[in-house]
Structure formats: structure tokens, C-alpha cells
Design a protein around this motif. Structure first.
Motif, short mmCIF file in Angstrom:
data_model
loop_
_atom_site.label_atom_id
_atom_site.label_comp_id
_atom_site.label_asym_id
_atom_site.label_seq_id
_atom_site.Cartn_x
_atom_site.Cartn_y
_atom_site.Cartn_z
N MET A 113 11.46 -19.05 -22.36
CA MET A 113 11.91 -19.02 -20.97
C MET A 113 12.19 -17.59 -20.52
SD MET A 113 14.44 -22.35 -21.00
CE MET A 113 15.19 -22.05 -22.59
N PRO A 114 11.92 -17.29 -19.24
CA PRO A 114 12.21 -15.96 -18.70
C PRO A 114 13.71 -15.80 -18.46
CG PRO A 114 11.34 -17.36 -16.97
CD PRO A 114 11.29 -18.17 -18.25
N GLY A 115 14.11 -14.57 -18.18
CA GLY A 115 15.51 -14.31 -17.83
C GLY A 115 16.42 -14.20 -19.04
N ALA A 116 15.89 -13.72 -20.17
CA ALA A 116 16.71 -13.57 -21.38
C ALA A 116 17.84 -12.57 -21.14
CB ALA A 116 15.84 -13.09 -22.54
N ARG A 117 19.01 -12.87 -21.69
CA ARG A 117 20.16 -11.97 -21.53
C ARG A 117 21.13 -12.16 -22.70
NH1 ARG A 117 23.77 -14.81 -16.76
NH2 ARG A 117 23.95 -16.82 -17.76
N ASN A 118 22.03 -11.20 -22.86
CA ASN A 118 23.10 -11.24 -23.87
C ASN A 118 22.60 -11.30 -25.31
OD1 ASN A 118 25.03 -11.20 -21.79
ND2 ASN A 118 24.97 -13.43 -21.61
N ILE A 119 21.37 -10.80 -25.53
CA ILE A 119 20.84 -10.67 -26.89
C ILE A 119 20.28 -9.27 -27.04
CG2 ILE A 119 20.35 -13.13 -27.28
CD1 ILE A 119 17.38 -12.50 -26.59
N SER A 120 19.91 -8.90 -28.26
CA SER A 120 19.32 -7.59 -28.49
C SER A 120 18.06 -7.41 -27.65
CB SER A 120 18.95 -7.45 -29.97
OG SER A 120 18.08 -6.35 -30.14
N ILE B 140 7.18 -30.82 -47.05
CA ILE B 140 6.38 -29.91 -46.23
C ILE B 140 6.91 -29.96 -44.80
CG2 ILE B 140 4.10 -29.45 -45.24
CD1 ILE B 140 2.89 -30.15 -47.90
N LYS B 141 7.35 -28.82 -44.33
CA LYS B 141 7.86 -28.71 -42.96
C LYS B 141 6.88 -27.86 -42.17
CE LYS B 141 12.71 -29.19 -44.19
NZ LYS B 141 14.02 -28.55 -44.10
N THR B 142 6.76 -28.16 -40.91
CA THR B 142 5.81 -27.42 -40.08
C THR B 142 6.56 -26.59 -39.05
OG1 THR B 142 5.62 -29.36 -38.69
CG2 THR B 142 3.92 -29.07 -40.34
N PRO B 143 5.95 -25.53 -38.56
CA PRO B 143 6.58 -24.75 -37.50
C PRO B 143 6.81 -25.62 -36.26
CG PRO B 143 4.72 -23.55 -38.46
CD PRO B 143 4.66 -24.96 -38.99
N SER B 144 7.67 -25.16 -35.39
CA SER B 144 8.01 -25.94 -34.19
C SER B 144 6.88 -25.92 -33.17
CB SER B 144 9.27 -25.35 -33.54
OG SER B 144 9.02 -24.04 -33.09
N THR B 145 6.93 -26.90 -32.28
CA THR B 145 6.07 -26.89 -31.09
C THR B 145 6.64 -25.80 -30.18
OG1 THR B 145 5.65 -29.25 -31.27
CG2 THR B 145 5.36 -28.27 -29.08
N ILE B 146 5.77 -25.03 -29.54
CA ILE B 146 6.25 -23.97 -28.64
C ILE B 146 5.73 -24.24 -27.23
CG2 ILE B 146 6.31 -21.49 -28.14
CD1 ILE B 146 5.82 -20.95 -31.10
N MET B 147 6.65 -24.23 -26.26
CA MET B 147 6.32 -24.42 -24.85
C MET B 147 6.90 -23.29 -24.03
SD MET B 147 7.34 -28.36 -24.08
CE MET B 147 6.88 -28.40 -22.35
N SER B 148 6.14 -22.80 -23.05
CA SER B 148 6.74 -21.87 -22.09
C SER B 148 7.23 -22.73 -20.93
CB SER B 148 5.74 -20.82 -21.63
OG SER B 148 4.76 -21.41 -20.81
N LEU B 149 8.38 -22.36 -20.40
CA LEU B 149 9.01 -23.15 -19.34
C LEU B 149 9.55 -22.21 -18.27
CD1 LEU B 149 9.94 -26.00 -18.47
CD2 LEU B 149 11.97 -25.66 -19.89
N GLY C 76 11.13 -23.10 -12.25
CA GLY C 76 10.74 -24.20 -11.37
C GLY C 76 10.33 -25.46 -12.11
N GLY C 77 10.28 -25.40 -13.45
CA GLY C 77 9.90 -26.57 -14.23
C GLY C 77 8.44 -26.57 -14.69
N LYS C 78 7.66 -25.56 -14.27
CA LYS C 78 6.26 -25.46 -14.71
C LYS C 78 6.27 -25.15 -16.21
CE LYS C 78 2.08 -22.74 -13.95
NZ LYS C 78 2.00 -21.43 -14.56
N PHE C 79 5.46 -25.87 -16.99
CA PHE C 79 5.44 -25.63 -18.43
C PHE C 79 4.02 -25.58 -18.97
CE2 PHE C 79 5.52 -30.24 -18.03
CZ PHE C 79 4.57 -30.64 -18.98
N GLU C 80 3.90 -25.00 -20.16
CA GLU C 80 2.61 -24.88 -20.82
C GLU C 80 2.84 -24.91 -22.32
OE1 GLU C 80 -0.85 -21.44 -21.36
OE2 GLU C 80 0.71 -21.19 -19.84
N PHE C 81 2.02 -25.65 -23.07
CA PHE C 81 2.12 -25.65 -24.53
C PHE C 81 1.48 -24.38 -25.07
CE2 PHE C 81 2.73 -30.18 -23.88
CZ PHE C 81 3.72 -30.46 -24.81
#
Length: 188
Positions: free
Chosen positions: A90-97, A168-177, A180-185
Motif C-alpha cells: 500500500m502507498p503512504g508508508a510512514r513511521n518506519i525506516s 512445506i510453507k509457501t511465500p504469501s500472496t502479494i497484492m497491491s492495494l 480507492g480500493g483498486k487492487f492487483e495481484f
């Protein structure tokens, strides 16, 4: 055992160190997501370009708004109803390195469902960095025995939980969000 490992990992992270730890997906390398020096240690260990961002883990979706300027309502529904681990970019990251924020201002966040991670994040009171436990470009290890010695030797602490698990564990599903709610895998 769990409480002891959380306490040991917490001490290392609070002292600016990096850890190798089990997550709800694959083994990860992590640190305090607000500590730029620690984040840069991970980039160096992985031999990874700083332009390739890493994700952060939270213990609850209540904390999303602390690290994302405008959290889309859809994010809460996706986190609540998804069965598999889900990373939301998600855009608008804050309060992290700043070293964790992509050039477009986004960051990947996963609300983790793993007792060790949840306990550590609660005690740390900050997000935890998570990136696969491998040298950049090499395959991600599915379990502890596949982790390269260089990675094991390069961290400040190796968490002593689930090291013999062959699940066996797999990496997570990644979505951009978008706000406005628009998303993409990005990865299914």
C-alpha cells in the motif's frame, strides 16, 4: 520455550541486531522496522539492492493506520477473510525506516498469524521486518535445513523454534492495494 525465545529475540532486536526466525510462511530474516542501521545489515547480508524493498509484519490489523497514511477499508476485509498469508502493498508508508519504503512511497505489510511472531511484535511494540532467508537471487528455503550457512552465520540470533519442521510453507500472496480500493495481484 516460546516465551524464552521471544525474550531472547526481543533483546537482540532492541540492541539493533538481526534475527533468523520462523513465520507463518517461510523462514525470515528480521529486525526492528524503524531501525535503519539494522535494516541495512539485512540488505548487506542478503546482498540485495536497497531498491528491492522488504515487507513488515504486524500482529494485528488495528496497527495498519500507524504505518499507512490512508488504509483502504478493503484491506481489513481481505485480512479478516483470507485463508492464506497475504501481503498487502500500500502507498503512504510512514513511521518506519526510509530504507523499507519503495520509491513510490509504498510498503508491503502482512498481519502475521504465528504465535512466535505475534508475541515478538507485541513485546517490541513496532513492526518486524521480514524477508526470505536467502542470498538475493538464490531460491527461498522451504525449511530451516535449506538455509545457507552464510545466512545463519550472518545473523545475530537464530530462533530455536521449528528448526526440524519439514512442513512445506509457501511465500504469501502479494497484492497491491490503492486507497480507492483498486487492487492487483503481484504474486499468487
Amino acid at each position: 520455550m516460546l516465551r524464552d525465545e521471544i525474550a531472547k529475540a526481543l533483546k537482540v532486536i532492541q540492541d539493533g541486531g538481526i534475527i533468523l526466525y520462523p513465520t507463518d510462511t517461510i523462514w525470515g530474516i528480521g529486525c526492528d522496522a524503524t531501525n535503519t542501521e539494522a535494516v541495512q545489515k539485512i540488505y548487506r547480508l542478503k546482498q540485495r539492492a536497497e531498491t528491492k524493498s522488504m515487507i513488515i509484519l504486524l500482529d494485528t490489523d488495528n496497527k495498519l493506520a500507524s504505518y499507512i497514511t490512508e488504509v483502504p477499508e478493503l484491506a481489513y476485509n481481505l485480512i479478516e477473510y483470507t485463508e492464506n498469508p497475504l501481503t498487502l502493498v500500500m502507498p503512504g508508508a510512514r513511521n518506519i525506516s526510509p530504507a523499507l519504503i519503495a520509491a513510490d512511497g509504498s510498503v508491503g505489510i502482512r498481519v502475521v498469524k504465528n504465535a512466535f511472531c505475534e508475541g515478538l511484535i507485541q513485546r517490541l511494540r513496532k513492526p518486524l521486518v521480514s524477508t526470505s532467508a536467502n542470498i538475493s537471487g538464490n531460491p527461498s528455503p522451504q525449511y530451516f535445513s535449506q538455509i545457507e550457512q552464510e545466512i545463519i552465520d550472518g545473523v545475530d540470533y537464530v530462533v530455536d523454534i521449528d528448526q526440524h519442521s519439514m512442513e512445506i510453507k509457501t511465500p504469501s500472496t502479494i497484492m497491491s492495494l490503492e486507497p480507492g480500493g483498486k487492487f492487483e495481484f503481484l504474486r499468487r
